[in-house]
Design a protein around this motif. Structure first.
Motif, PDB file in Angstrom:
ATOM      1  N   LEU A  27       0.314  -1.363  -0.185  1.00 20.02           N
ATOM      2  CA  LEU A  27       0.078   0.034   0.690  1.00 20.02           C
ATOM      3  C   LEU A  27       1.006   1.682   0.062  1.00 20.02           C
ATOM      4  CD1 LEU A  27      -3.231  -0.979   2.485  1.00 20.02           C
ATOM      5  CD2 LEU A  27      -3.397  -0.302  -0.042  1.00 20.02           C
ATOM      6  N   ALA A  28       2.060   0.842   0.728  1.00 19.01           N
ATOM      7  CA  ALA A  28       3.243   2.201   0.691  1.00 19.01           C
ATOM      8  C   ALA A  28       3.607   2.705  -0.851  1.00 19.01           C
ATOM      9  CB  ALA A  28       4.174   1.708   1.853  1.00 19.01           C
ATOM     10  N   GLN A  29       3.889   1.655  -1.343  1.00 14.52           N
ATOM     11  CA  GLN A  29       4.124   2.135  -2.925  1.00 14.52           C
ATOM     12  C   GLN A  29       3.165   1.857  -3.841  1.00 14.52           C
ATOM     13  OE1 GLN A  29       5.538  -1.931  -3.827  1.00 14.52           O
ATOM     14  NE2 GLN A  29       7.338  -2.093  -2.706  1.00 14.52           N
ATOM     15  N   GLU A  30       1.840   1.995  -3.418  1.00 13.79           N
ATOM     16  CA  GLU A  30       0.674   2.336  -4.472  1.00 13.79           C
ATOM     17  C   GLU A  30       0.387   3.257  -4.083  1.00 13.79           C
ATOM     18  OE1 GLU A  30      -4.659   1.286  -3.876  1.00 13.79           O
ATOM     19  OE2 GLU A  30      -2.632   0.100  -3.461  1.00 13.79           O
ATOM     20  N   TRP A  31       0.430   3.855  -2.850  1.00 20.98           N
ATOM     21  CA  TRP A  31      -0.093   5.834  -1.973  1.00 20.98           C
ATOM     22  C   TRP A  31       1.086   6.754  -2.351  1.00 20.98           C
ATOM     23  CZ3 TRP A  31      -4.603   7.389  -1.808  1.00 20.98           C
ATOM     24  CH2 TRP A  31      -5.474   6.647  -1.780  1.00 20.98           C
ATOM     25  N   ASP A  32       2.865   5.667  -2.705  1.00 20.93           N
ATOM     26  CA  ASP A  32       3.671   6.610  -3.019  1.00 20.93           C
ATOM     27  C   ASP A  32       4.025   7.480  -1.403  1.00 20.93           C
ATOM     28  OD1 ASP A  32       6.316   7.444  -3.873  1.00 20.93           O
ATOM     29  OD2 ASP A  32       5.250   9.469  -5.100  1.00 20.93           O
ATOM     30  N   VAL A  33       3.382   6.829  -0.416  1.00 22.19           N
ATOM     31  CA  VAL A  33       3.628   7.223   0.701  1.00 22.19           C
ATOM     32  C   VAL A  33       4.689   6.434   1.530  1.00 22.19           C
ATOM     33  CG1 VAL A  33       1.931   8.732   1.124  1.00 22.19           C
ATOM     34  CG2 VAL A  33       1.575   6.399   2.253  1.00 22.19           C
ATOM     35  N   SER A  34       5.121   6.585   3.538  1.00 20.10           N
ATOM     36  CA  SER A  34       5.777   5.859   4.051  1.00 20.10           C
ATOM     37  C   SER A  34       4.714   5.117   4.397  1.00 20.10           C
ATOM     38  CB  SER A  34       6.499   6.357   4.971  1.00 20.10           C
ATOM     39  OG  SER A  34       5.308   7.070   6.088  1.00 20.10           O
ATOM     40  N   VAL A  35       5.604   3.681   4.923  1.00 23.19           N
ATOM     41  CA  VAL A  35       4.829   2.562   5.771  1.00 23.19           C
ATOM     42  C   VAL A  35       4.179   2.962   6.771  1.00 23.19           C
ATOM     43  CG1 VAL A  35       5.252   0.338   6.890  1.00 23.19           C
ATOM     44  CG2 VAL A  35       5.270   0.839   4.716  1.00 23.19           C
ATOM     45  N   PHE A  36       4.864   3.748   7.910  1.00 24.82           N
ATOM     46  CA  PHE A  36       4.385   4.458   8.849  1.00 24.82           C
ATOM     47  C   PHE A  36       2.826   4.999   8.426  1.00 24.82           C
ATOM     48  CE2 PHE A  36       3.937   8.573  11.304  1.00 24.82           C
ATOM     49  CZ  PHE A  36       3.758   7.758  12.738  1.00 24.82           C
ATOM     50  N   THR A  37       2.891   5.734   7.079  1.00 23.35           N
ATOM     51  CA  THR A  37       1.865   6.510   6.812  1.00 23.35           C
ATOM     52  C   THR A  37       0.856   5.630   6.797  1.00 23.35           C
ATOM     53  OG1 THR A  37       2.898   8.899   6.520  1.00 23.35           O
ATOM     54  CG2 THR A  37       0.312   8.298   5.546  1.00 23.35           C
ATOM     55  N   ILE A  38       0.554   4.914   6.035  1.00 26.14           N
ATOM     56  CA  ILE A  38      -0.262   3.654   5.936  1.00 26.14           C
ATOM     57  C   ILE A  38      -0.654   3.046   7.384  1.00 26.14           C
ATOM     58  CG2 ILE A  38      -0.357   1.417   5.210  1.00 26.14           C
ATOM     59  CD1 ILE A  38      -0.676   3.367   2.837  1.00 26.14           C
ATOM     60  N   ASN A  39       0.359   2.727   7.895  1.00 28.07           N
ATOM     61  CA  ASN A  39      -0.253   2.770   8.636  1.00 28.07           C
ATOM     62  C   ASN A  39      -0.865   3.235  10.085  1.00 28.07           C
ATOM     63  OD1 ASN A  39       0.707  -0.538   9.205  1.00 28.07           O
ATOM     64  ND2 ASN A  39       2.896   0.310  10.287  1.00 28.07           N
ATOM     65  N   GLU A  40      -0.529   4.657  10.411  1.00 25.46           N
ATOM     66  CA  GLU A  40      -1.768   5.373  10.581  1.00 25.46           C
ATOM     67  C   GLU A  40      -3.032   5.629   9.243  1.00 25.46           C
ATOM     68  OE1 GLU A  40       0.491   9.436  13.201  1.00 25.46           O
ATOM     69  OE2 GLU A  40      -0.035   9.692  10.424  1.00 25.46           O
ATOM     70  N   ALA A  41      -2.763   5.468   8.170  1.00 22.88           N
ATOM     71  CA  ALA A  41      -4.645   5.486   7.992  1.00 22.88           C
ATOM     72  C   ALA A  41      -5.531   4.027   8.310  1.00 22.88           C
ATOM     73  CB  ALA A  41      -4.161   5.757   6.060  1.00 22.88           C
ATOM     74  N   MET A  42      -4.248   2.844   8.116  1.00 28.07           N
ATOM     75  CA  MET A  42      -5.696   1.810   8.373  1.00 28.07           C
ATOM     76  C   MET A  42      -5.702   1.421  10.124  1.00 28.07           C
ATOM     77  SD  MET A  42      -5.032   0.280   6.200  1.00 28.07           S
ATOM     78  CE  MET A  42      -5.365   1.286   4.828  1.00 28.07           C
ATOM     79  N   GLY A  43      -4.679   2.803  11.109  1.00 27.01           N
ATOM     80  CA  GLY A  43      -5.155   2.786  12.103  1.00 27.01           C
ATOM     81  C   GLY A  43      -6.596   3.325  12.766  1.00 27.01           C
ATOM     82  N   LEU A  44      -6.818   4.887  11.631  1.00 24.66           N
ATOM     83  CA  LEU A  44      -8.233   5.317  11.713  1.00 24.66           C
ATOM     84  C   LEU A  44      -9.096   4.672  10.909  1.00 24.66           C
ATOM     85  CD1 LEU A  44      -6.592   8.227   9.957  1.00 24.66           C
ATOM     86  CD2 LEU A  44      -7.253   8.223  12.303  1.00 24.66           C
ATOM     87  N   LEU A  45      -8.450   3.598   9.932  1.00 23.36           N
ATOM     88  CA  LEU A  45     -10.355   2.740   9.398  1.00 23.36           C
ATOM     89  C   LEU A  45      -9.949   2.392  10.449  1.00 23.36           C
ATOM     90  CD1 LEU A  45      -9.026   2.873   6.048  1.00 23.36           C
ATOM     91  CD2 LEU A  45     -10.829   3.423   6.613  1.00 23.36           C
ATOM     92  N   ALA A  46      -9.052   1.446  10.814  1.00 19.23           N
ATOM     93  CA  ALA A  46      -9.787   0.315  12.394  1.00 19.23           C
ATOM     94  C   ALA A  46     -10.740   0.780  13.422  1.00 19.23           C
ATOM     95  CB  ALA A  46      -8.402  -0.546  12.468  1.00 19.23           C
ATOM     96  N   LYS A  47     -10.159   2.174  13.976  1.00 15.93           N
ATOM     97  CA  LYS A  47     -11.148   2.718  14.675  1.00 15.93           C
ATOM     98  C   LYS A  47     -12.776   2.277  14.819  1.00 15.93           C
ATOM     99  CE  LYS A  47      -7.251   5.068  17.174  1.00 15.93           C
ATOM    100  NZ  LYS A  47      -6.657   6.967  17.113  1.00 15.93           N
ATOM    101  N   LYS A  48     -12.512   2.478  13.282  1.00 14.90           N
ATOM    102  CA  LYS A  48     -14.141   2.897  12.561  1.00 14.90           C
ATOM    103  C   LYS A  48     -14.754   1.758  12.114  1.00 14.90           C
ATOM    104  CE  LYS A  48     -13.993   7.642  10.076  1.00 14.90           C
ATOM    105  NZ  LYS A  48     -14.565   7.750   9.261  1.00 14.90           N
ATOM    106  N   GLY A  49     -13.703   1.013  12.556  1.00 15.74           N
ATOM    107  CA  GLY A  49     -14.358  -0.935  12.695  1.00 15.74           C
ATOM    108  C   GLY A  49     -14.848  -0.851  11.425  1.00 15.74           C
TER     109      GLY A  49
END
Length: 284
Positions: free
Chosen positions: A43-65
Motif C-alpha cells: 500500500l505504501a508503494q501504491e500511495w507513494d507514502v511511507s509504511v508509517f503513514t499507511i499504518n496510521e491510515a489503517m489505524g484510523l479505519l480500524a477505529k471505525k470498524g
C-alpha cells in the motif's frame, strides 16, 4: 504562482486523506466485505507514502470498524452492510448531475449514490474514454491528450453529447440516473444549465445539480494515486494546473455542494442526505 502545499509533508493529514479515500471505496463497493487488503509495504508503494503513514491510515479505519487487522500484512475489509441492497423509487425519474475538478471525488460520490439508490450511473470516462482514445490516435494525437484545441473543439463536445443522450434514453423509460463528469464549462453556463433543467422537465424528470468540492491537498493525493495517464500533464506541473482551478467556483443555478475534503463530513452521510432531500422534494 502556485499555492503552498505544506500539509502534504505531514504524516497525519496524508494518513487522513488515504483513510478517507479507502473509506469512500468501501462505501462505494469497490472494496468488498471480507476482501483482504494489500500489505502495508504494498500500500505504501501504491500511495507513494511511507509504511508509517499507511499504518496510521489503517489505524484510523480500524477505529471505525471498517478494517479488521490481525497483523499489518493481514487486514480485511469489514462492511457487512454491503450485502443489503437498497432501492429508492420515486414517482418521477430523478437526474443527479454531478460535476467537479479532477480528483474531487465526483465518481466516488456517484458510486456511493448508486449503491444507496439502485439508480443507473453514467460516468463520462467509463462511457467514452476508449472511443476517445481511439479517435485521438486516428487523428495522430496522444491517447492521453485532453488539452489540445483539436480535443477541446472536436472530441470533447461529442463526449458530452453522448453522455446526455445516454441520460435521456434512461429517463425516457422511467429510470433515475446519476451522471458524473467534470462539467467545468457546462456548469459555468447558466444558459446551458437552464436548458438541461428544461429538457429534464419536458421528459417528466427532476434535475438536481451537484458540485463536489475538495481541497487542493486531497485532490493531489487522489489524482496521484489513481495514476491515470490522462493526468500526466496535471501532475507534471501541478502548480500551473492549480492556477486554473477556482476552488470557490459554484454553479450559477440552485445546486447542492458536497464537501469531499478531509475535514468534511463522511461522503456516504452527505450522499444519504442528498437522496433524502431529493425524495422529500418529490413528495411535496
Amino acid at each position: 504562482m502556485s499555492r503552498p502545499r505544506s500539509s502534504l509533508t505531514r504524516s497525519e493529514p496524508l494518513a487522513q486523506q488515504i483513510a478517507r479515500n479507502v473509506e469512500n471505496d468501501i462505501h462505494a463497493g469497490r472494496l468488498r466485505h471480507g476482501q483482504r487488503l494489500a500489505s502495508s509495504r504494498e500500500l505504501a508503494q501504491e500511495w507513494d507514502v511511507s509504511v508509517f503513514t499507511i499504518n496510521e491510515a489503517m489505524g484510523l479505519l480500524a477505529k471505525k470498524g471498517l478494517v479488521v487487522s490481525k497483523t499489518r500484512s493481514a487486514r480485511t475489509v469489514n462492511a457487512p452492510n454491503q450485502e443489503v441492497r437498497r432501492e429508492v423509487t420515486t414517482s418521477v425519474p430523478q437526474v443527479l448531475m454531478i460535476g467537479g475538478y479532477a480528483g474531487s471525488g465526483k465518481t466516488e460520490l456517484g458510486r456511493v449514490l448508486t449503491r444507496e439508490t439502485g439508480w443507473a450511473m453514467l460516468d463520462k470516462d467509463s462511457l467514452t474514454r476508449f472511443v476517445v482514445e481511439a479517435a485521438l490516435e486516428v487523428m495522430g494525437l496522444s491517447r492521453n491528450d485532453r488539452e489540445s484545441e483539436t480535443y477541446l473543439t472536436k472530441i470533447r463536445p461529442a463526449e458530452y453529447t453522448s453522455l446526455l443522450e445516454a441520460m435521456t434514453e434512461n429517463v425516457q423509460v422511467g429510470n433515475s440516473v446519476i451522471v458524473t463528469a467534470p462539467f467545468l464549462r457546462e456548469f459555468s453556463s447558466e444558459e446551458w444549465l437552464n436548458r438541461q433543467i428544461a429538457a429534464c422537465r419536458k421528459l417528466g424528470a427532476n434535475l438536481t445539480i451537484v458540485w463536489v468540492y475538495c481541497d487542493e491537498d486531497t485532490m493531489h493525493t487522489y489524482v496521484k494515486h489513481r495514476d491515470a495517464p490522462r493526468d500526466g500533464a496535471k501532475l507534471a506541473n501541478w502548480g500551473g494546473y492549480m492556477e486554473g482551478v477556482n476552488l470557490e467556483f459554484r454553479p450559477p443555478v440552485p445546486h447542492v455542494v458536497i464537501d469531499n475534503s478531509v475535514a468534511g463530513e463522511l461522503l456516504v452521510d452527505q450522499a444519504r442526505r442528498l437522496v433524502a432531500q431529493v425524495t422529500e422534494e418529490v413528495g411535496k
